[in-house]
Design an enzyme around this catalytic site. Structure first.
Site, mmCIF file in Angstrom:
data_model
loop_
_atom_site.group_PDB
_atom_site.id
_atom_site.type_symbol
_atom_site.label_atom_id
_atom_site.label_comp_id
_atom_site.label_asym_id
_atom_site.label_seq_id
_atom_site.Cartn_x
_atom_site.Cartn_y
_atom_site.Cartn_z
ATOM 1 N N HIS A 79 0.788 -1.106 -0.008
ATOM 2 C CA HIS A 79 -0.188 0.159 -0.017
ATOM 3 C C HIS A 79 0.855 1.258 0.068
ATOM 4 C CE1 HIS A 79 -3.294 -2.830 1.872
ATOM 5 N NE2 HIS A 79 -2.775 -3.028 0.819
ATOM 6 N N HIS A 236 -9.803 -1.986 -4.365
ATOM 7 C CA HIS A 236 -8.447 -2.216 -3.571
ATOM 8 C C HIS A 236 -7.582 -3.144 -4.342
ATOM 9 C CE1 HIS A 236 -5.909 -2.268 0.026
ATOM 10 N NE2 HIS A 236 -5.950 -3.498 -0.369
ATOM 11 N N ASP A 240 -3.423 -2.718 -4.724
ATOM 12 C CA ASP A 240 -2.388 -3.952 -4.649
ATOM 13 C C ASP A 240 -1.653 -4.143 -5.903
ATOM 14 O OD1 ASP A 240 -2.873 -4.384 -1.815
ATOM 15 O OD2 ASP A 240 -4.381 -6.163 -2.324
ATOM 16 N N HIS A 263 -0.863 -11.317 -4.976
ATOM 17 C CA HIS A 263 0.513 -10.934 -4.951
ATOM 18 C C HIS A 263 1.466 -11.944 -5.703
ATOM 19 C CE1 HIS A 263 -0.717 -7.626 -2.307
ATOM 20 N NE2 HIS A 263 -0.950 -8.570 -1.574
#
Ligand code: ZN
Length: 309
Positions: A79, A236, A240, A263
Site C-alpha cells: 500500500h 483495492h 495492490d 501478490h
C-alpha cells in the site's frame, strides 16, 4: 515536470500497527538522491543493510508482499509502494522500527496524505519508463494477467467471488495521479470473517480490526459505516496491483488486463516480463517537448490540491 525523477521535499513520519504482527511501528519517509529508488531501512536492527524495493528482493507473497535482503525483512509494503508510485515518487528512504509497514486504515490514503505533507520535489534526472512493445501474458488456472502495448498506463481488473456482496466486479483505471488519489488510494483491504478467525488462530492478522479492513460475513459488511465505494473491493485489488507493479522500479506504460490475480501471480508476472526483453523497452524523455513527440504519453503525476480534500 512529469518526466523528471521525484523525491520528497522533507522528512515525514507516522505511527501505526502492523496488520499481521500487531506490533506498533514508526515509519519515516525521507528524501533520496536521483537513481536511489525506494529503499527500506530497519532502524530496530542496528547496522542492518538497506533493502531495495525491487522484484529481486521479494521473498514472500503470502497474504502480503514481503521483501528481504541479508536476513532483514519488511512485509506488507504494497500500500505504501502504491502511494509512492501513484504520486510519481522515484526516490525515497523508508525507515521502520519494526518488521512490517503499518496498515493505517487499510488503504493507501494515509500514505498519500503523508507524501503531500512532506511535499514533492522534482529532480534533475529524467525518469525511466518501461514501455510494453508486444502482448504478453501469464496464467495460473483461472487467474491471469494479459499485457498489451498502449499509449498510457491502463489497468482493467476483474474479481470473481462466490459471495452475494462481491460476485463479479470490474474496474478500469487509466492512470493519472489524480485518479489514483481520488478513485483508488482510499479503497481498503478486505477479508472474510471466517478467514480472519482462522488467520488469528494461526497468529496472523493480529493487528487486524474493523478500523483497518472491510470484513464481510456470509451476507453482510460488518463495518458500521459500510463501504467507501460500492465497488471498493475491486478498487483495492487495483491498489495492490499498482503496489506490486511498482516493484519493477520504473513506471510502466502498457495495458494490464488482470483477472483474479494476487501478490504471487503479480510477482511471477514481473519476473517473467523482466526476463523477456523483447516485450519491452526503456525510454527516457529529455524535455517536456520530447514527451509529446513519442508514441507514448507520460503518465500524469501532477496532482491538484483537490485530490487531497
Ligand atoms: Zn492490499
Amino acid at each position: 515536470m512529469d518526466y523528471r525523477q521525484r523525491t520528497l521535499k522533507e522528512d515525514v513520519s507516522c505511527t501505526g500497527v502492523g496488520l499481521h504482527s500487531g506490533e506498533r511501528v514508526r515509519l519515516k519517509l525521507k528524501p533520496a538522491p536521483p537513481n536511489t529508488g525506494i529503499r527500506f531501512i530497519r532502524t530496530d536492527l542496528p547496522g542492518s543493510p538497506p533493502i531495495e524495493a525491487t522484484f529481486k528482493n521479494v521473498i514472500d507473497t503470502t497474504l502480503a508482499t514481503t521483501i528481504g535482503y541479508n536476513g532483514c525483512r519488511v512485509s506488507t509494503i504494497e500500500h505504501l509502494m502504491a502511494a509512492l508510485f501513484g504520486l510519481g515518487i522515484d526516490n525515497a528512504i523508508v525507515e521502520l522500527d519494526g518488521p512490517e509497514v503499518p496498515i493505517m486504515d487499510g488503504s493507501a490514503a494515509p500514505f498519500v496524505f503523508l507524501i503531500k505533507t512532506a511535499g514533492i520535489r522534482d529532480q534533475d534526472e529524467p525518469k525511466r519508463f518501461i514501455v510494453i512493445k508486444k502482448p504478453f501474458k501469464v496464467e495460473d488456472g483461472n487467474r491471469s494477467v494479459h499485457i498489451y502495448p498502449s499509449r498510457e498506463l491502463k489497468i482493467t481488473y476483474t474479481i470473481e467471488f462466490q459471495h452475494p456482496l462481491l460476485r463479479n466486479q470490474t474496474y478500469e483505471l487509466t492512470f493519472s495521479a489524480k485518479d489514483f488519489a481520488e478513485e483508488i488510494s482510499k479503497a481498503r483491504t478486505f477479508g472474510f470473517l471466517k478467514d480472519v478467525e482462522t488467520l488469528k488462530q494461526n497468529g496472523l492478522a493480529k493487528g487486524g480490526s474493523l478500523d483497518n479492513a472491510i470484513v464481510v460475513d456470509d451476507f453482510k459488511i460488518l463495518n458500521e459505516d459500510g463501504l467507501r465505494y460500492k465497488d471498493e473491493f475491486v478498487r483495492h485489488k487495483i491498489l495492490d496491483f499498482i503496489g506490486d507493479l511498482s516493484i519493477i522500479g520504473s513506471p510502466v506504460i502498457g495495458h494490464f488486463n488482470v483477472k483474479r490475480s494476487g501478490h504471487f501471480l503479480n510477482q511471477y508476472m514481473l519476473k517473467k516480463l523482466i526476463s523477456s526483453k523483447k516485450h519491452w523497452k526503456v525510454i527516457k524523455f529529455k524535455s517536456e517537448k520530447e514527451c509529446t513527440d513519442e508514441a507514448v504519453k507520460v503518465p500524469a503525476f501532477g496532482l491538484p490540491d483537490s485530490a487531497f480534500a
